[in-house]
Scaffold this motif. Sequence first.
Motif, PDB file in Angstrom:
ATOM      1  N   SER A 104      -0.617   7.239   2.347  1.00  0.00           N
ATOM      2  CA  SER A 104       0.063   8.254   3.157  1.00  0.00           C
ATOM      3  C   SER A 104       0.476   7.678   4.504  1.00  0.00           C
ATOM      4  CB  SER A 104      -0.865   9.449   3.374  1.00  0.00           C
ATOM      5  OG  SER A 104      -1.971   9.072   4.188  1.00  0.00           O
ATOM      6  N   ASP A 105       1.370   8.396   5.180  1.00  0.00           N
ATOM      7  CA  ASP A 105       1.797   7.964   6.513  1.00  0.00           C
ATOM      8  C   ASP A 105       0.612   7.882   7.459  1.00  0.00           C
ATOM      9  OD1 ASP A 105       4.388   7.765   5.685  1.00  0.00           O
ATOM     10  OD2 ASP A 105       5.019   9.721   6.504  1.00  0.00           O
ATOM     11  N   ALA A 106      -0.315   8.846   7.344  1.00  0.00           N
ATOM     12  CA  ALA A 106      -1.481   8.857   8.220  1.00  0.00           C
ATOM     13  C   ALA A 106      -2.351   7.634   7.971  1.00  0.00           C
ATOM     14  CB  ALA A 106      -2.286  10.137   8.016  1.00  0.00           C
ATOM     15  N   GLU A 107      -2.532   7.301   6.692  1.00  0.00           N
ATOM     16  CA  GLU A 107      -3.334   6.120   6.367  1.00  0.00           C
ATOM     17  C   GLU A 107      -2.681   4.858   6.917  1.00  0.00           C
ATOM     18  OE1 GLU A 107      -5.576   6.974   2.159  1.00  0.00           O
ATOM     19  OE2 GLU A 107      -3.375   6.804   2.101  1.00  0.00           O
ATOM     20  N   LEU A 108      -1.370   4.762   6.739  1.00  0.00           N
ATOM     21  CA  LEU A 108      -0.662   3.572   7.208  1.00  0.00           C
ATOM     22  C   LEU A 108      -0.688   3.485   8.730  1.00  0.00           C
ATOM     23  CD1 LEU A 108       2.376   3.722   4.767  1.00  0.00           C
ATOM     24  CD2 LEU A 108       0.505   2.063   4.719  1.00  0.00           C
ATOM     25  N   LEU A 123      -7.500  -0.747   2.870  1.00  0.00           N
ATOM     26  CA  LEU A 123      -6.542   0.271   2.452  1.00  0.00           C
ATOM     27  C   LEU A 123      -5.632  -0.257   1.334  1.00  0.00           C
ATOM     28  CD1 LEU A 123      -5.090   3.027   2.883  1.00  0.00           C
ATOM     29  CD2 LEU A 123      -3.621   1.822   4.539  1.00  0.00           C
ATOM     30  N   VAL A 124      -5.111  -1.453   1.539  1.00  0.00           N
ATOM     31  CA  VAL A 124      -4.193  -2.027   0.545  1.00  0.00           C
ATOM     32  C   VAL A 124      -4.881  -2.160  -0.799  1.00  0.00           C
ATOM     33  CG1 VAL A 124      -2.834  -4.040  -0.078  1.00  0.00           C
ATOM     34  CG2 VAL A 124      -2.846  -3.228   2.293  1.00  0.00           C
ATOM     35  N   ALA A 170       0.833  -1.208   0.000  1.00  0.00           N
ATOM     36  CA  ALA A 170       0.000   0.000   0.000  1.00  0.00           C
ATOM     37  C   ALA A 170       0.862   1.249   0.000  1.00  0.00           C
ATOM     38  CB  ALA A 170      -0.931  -0.008   1.208  1.00  0.00           C
ATOM     39  N   ALA A 171       1.943   1.242   0.790  1.00  0.00           N
ATOM     40  CA  ALA A 171       2.839   2.393   0.833  1.00  0.00           C
ATOM     41  C   ALA A 171       3.474   2.624  -0.530  1.00  0.00           C
ATOM     42  CB  ALA A 171       3.911   2.175   1.894  1.00  0.00           C
TER      43      ALA A 171
END
Length: 696
Positions: A111-115, A128-129, A105-106
């Motif tokens: 985004s860092d916030a999502e992760l 998310l992925v 996903a990254a």
Amino acid sequence: MGDQHIVEHHHHAPDWSGPDSVRHPAVGRAPVVLRGRVEEMARLRAAVAPGAGNGVYVLHGMGGCGKTAVAHTLFRHAVDHAGRIGFWVNASDPSSLRAGMLAVAADRGASDAELTGARSGLRPAADLVWHHLDASDRPWLLVLDNADTPAVLRDGGWLRTSPTGTAVVTTRQAAAHWWPGAELLRFGVLPRADAALVLQDLAPHAGSTEEAAEVADRLGCLPLALTLAGGFLAHQIIDPWNLTEYRQGLDGAAGHHPVELIDRGAETGADSRHLLSRTWQLSLDALTAQGLPEATALLRLLACWAGDPLPLGLLAGAGLGTALHPSRVESALRGLLDHSLAELVPGQVRCLRVHGIVLDSVARATPAEQREHLVTTAAGLLGALLPEVPERGAQPPAVLLLAPHVTALLRRAVTWGVAPEIVGEVVDRVVRLVVAVHRSGDFAAALALAREALDIAGRVLPADTVPLIRLRTRVGRALFRVGRFEESAAVHQEVLDDCERVLGPDAPETLEACWRLGSPLYNLDRVADAVLLNRRVAREREAALGPTHPLTLIIRKSLLEMAGHPDAGTPRERDELLAEGPAVIADCRTAWGNDHPLTVGGELSYACALALAGRPDEALHHARRALSGYERLLPPGHPLLLNTRSTLSAALYALGRREEAIEQGEILVEGRRRVLGPEHPWTVHAEGLLRKYRAG
């Protein structure tokens, strides 16, 4: 003095335990060239062609069969030639899967916030992925490697389809219900030629193609074993081995254990998946975690037998006390099948097969205190399927499939060092199977089976023990049937000497040895000696068992067959023997009926004697009765049917019925050439008779 302000600076490493890369396959030793798998690779290449998507492909098979190697080759093709981004995720456990998928996903722009939200549980991680995979600006290939616990993928929703890419899963889990909507590709061992090439790719200077093929055979053409063997051969420095030396090591030369030798080819620090001695335990541990510890007990039982197809009927009623109740065999077997540790083999007889390398590895790890119980159980199950006294003629197909398994059990019992009396029980099962094979008419196979078993059992049992005496007797009988009369006589004479010395002159085994020695002696023109031995057996058996006991009738029938020969005694003695014919047949008929093999055999023996005695008209009557009986009892071409045609043709020719004699003689010659071979003495004799009939 002013206030002092002390500022502390703390430097923390990122709280991240994910993979260093998902863009490169995390594999052990990648294949130099992927051998075989042509059809599978064509299908998978099509799955990553331009415009392809929405596909999930599950590569399943036993550990070590090369699923990851296929996925790696596809990955390189997708990245290097098909214009795709490649993602490689270790799916062997929940934490590795989760970390790897979030790294994907990254890579696709999360985004860092999502992760952070996904890692902390504030946002569904799988959603998310797949959101970012769906939105990818480039087509992709996602490999989920070693997904041997499908529930991890299913319960988290980690495996989905997407129009922008293709997903490939490697797993040992074969059950289709775990993979709805996916295309399943099963992987097994390699073809022999491709397996040999794997060894030559890794160790090109170790030997010839044929030598490589012989080692591949010994390794069961399993890719992991081939890779380890090739790695070993390629990296020897002080005293490099060639392929022949390696094969000898696999066969136990210099005390090598095959599994240990194969594992010596692993790279330093290799994990369990890349060690032959450990890779199967991963599946067994998973089965135990799923509530099926009995699968381990069942696999240990299966390790008593061979890697050839095993009739499923053999497992009826199987049990190992508290370790495996008979009611749990079905679920344990299903677990082994689902984890690709075993496979079903279709055919006339429903069979199960486990790779021989798996069996050797499991046997090596079986606790010593369980081994005698396992061997005893395996021998008992064989005994339940083997007939106590096989009839002559075609045997049940399931019985004939047991040949590799009885010798494998015997070898396992000897290797494990079980008690001699238990080895003797296994030899009894071998003898029963040898009898069945012999009575089917396949004398060469019976001889090979008996000799192999004798070689194995002879390492721990003295030659003069009863189990080996019985096995040696079967060797002598098979030698006689394949026309090696002198060797047969020598074996039977040695057996007789041992029986008289160890068991005494009247023991059943001693009398059996006497009788069996008579047959090759008769065919070596030592007729008087043969008659003497037969008379001894007949006298002792009649006194002990009575005149109509099957064992007595058999020897009376055998003695009758010799009665017409000029060397069978004085004219008076021969007449007395010949006069016994009607009584022998009548006693067989009274005790066993018209269609019993003993009765039909009595007719044939009397016909032989009458033909030799120059009474062809009487011989013809009994030969026809024997032929009719054997045609009802035996398959066409059985040796006893051919023997009957020999006597029938001789009687017909003696009566001047030349055309009928030639007809029977032609059937006889064709049958003996096919069944016994052109060099067998009885084939040569039949050809001589036919020439005589044709010459008039």
